[in-house]
Design an enzyme around this catalytic site. Sequence first.
Site, PDB file in Angstrom:
ATOM      1  CG  ASP A  11      -4.305   5.373   5.936  1.00 30.52           C
ATOM      2  OD1 ASP A  11      -5.174   4.491   6.023  1.00 30.52           O
ATOM      3  OD2 ASP A  11      -4.398   6.360   5.168  1.00 30.52           O
ATOM      4  CG  ASP A 105      -8.730   2.097   6.772  1.00 29.06           C
ATOM      5  OD1 ASP A 105      -9.415   3.000   7.287  1.00 29.06           O
ATOM      6  OD2 ASP A 105      -8.461   2.062   5.563  1.00 29.06           O
ATOM      7  CD  GLU A 106      -7.041   7.979   8.399  1.00 29.61           C
ATOM      8  OE1 GLU A 106      -6.421   9.044   8.249  1.00 29.61           O
ATOM      9  OE2 GLU A 106      -8.099   7.724   7.775  1.00 29.61           O
TER      10      GLU A 106
END
Length: 450
Positions: A11, A105-106
């Site tokens: 993350d 973003d993860e």
Amino acid sequence: MRTAPTILHLDMDAFYASAEQASKPSLRGKAVVVGGLGPRGVVATASYEARVFGVHSAMPMAQARRLAPNAAYLTPRFTFYRTISDQVMGLLRDLSPLVEPLSLDEAFVDLEAGGAAWDEESARLVGVRLRADIRAVTALTGSVGLAASKMIAKIASEQAKPDGLVLIEPGTERALLGPMSVRILPGVGPATGDHLRRAGITTVEEIVEAGEDEVVRLLGKAHGHGLYAMALARDDRAVVAERDTKSVSVEDTYDVDIHDRVRVRMEVQRLADRCVRRLRGAGLSGRTIVLKVRRYDFSTLTRSETLRGPTDDPAVVREAAGRLLEAVDTTGGVRLLGVGVSGLADYTQEDLFAQAAGEVDLVEDEAGGAVEVPAVEERAGGERQWRAGHDVRHVEYGHGWVQGSGLGRVTVRFETPEDVEPGRVRTFRTDDPGLEPAEPLPLVRGGVPG
């Protein structure tokens, strides 16, 4: 369940805001808020410096400004963020063929499938190296969780924030979960959490103590059995490689049929908001709003409405779902509700990019797909409106970014990601012929993994 912590969850830390800080030396260490600057704008991401003041994602921008009046407020640059995301996802795919992105973003990674890790020591080394590679390639930080299951790996990455690594040893999951809130478990939202709380169950350990039969009695068979297994740290969900998303949807099944029409409407609005959060998390917008209703007699109705263009505006999705609900008879009771969005396109919507001076029309390419709103817009009367945070170039001063624009003037700070000190500020007429939009500069010139 596997016996080694070879599932990795990455993350990125305050991704959009961190990317803006990395590209703008004058904002490093300062409170930065990225989101819609219009009257109905919401916060997409807040830097850790802004979070100290209570600013957080999905908060109305007007509230954020009251909490942190001196923060830098910027409109998103999603093309820029996608470029960085592609670099990060490329590093993950170097580790394994099984990479499951959850948003820009993860992502989850199955390290065992790629032969990158097979035990605790090798998994930790991979996590350490990955964080270093991300910093070298993007100048940004990411938090890594390692565990034997997806649920625990995600919890571990939350514990690692910001800029850390946490490995949960297999066999210790129950002790970790026990004192945590029931809301930590996948599938436990506000409604289920409140239902459990009314039954005297607030922690994961209390779910285990209540016993599977009691949990099933409270939540029903489908949800009860699965939740009890999660409370015991039993999570066999596999990491699924990336595939094209056709739609984004959320739904809730209710333990007791809902008869109150007002509550049904409130539930639909809540589901619409959850759906939009998931939509935005995936960097998407959509044209078609879908409502799903399962009635007391198990009959299932699906209604849909197609908008004139893609949106990720929660108000728009709520209103469309509400209109669809008006055409459905719920007199006998409702046992399931769902809201979805299909006809997906890249993340773009009118109000998110709106400036205080007015709304922005949706921009579409020839194929009808949504594209990023440009850094400058020609407004009525021929005045150019420059968007805060976007890149520009001046023939005399070089590369910079827009700090603000209005009343016929635009203020630009001239600096690049490679600069150590904040750049100088200049103000121009909005129609200055020497000023033009520019492409974002790379955060790291020629950055390569170590």
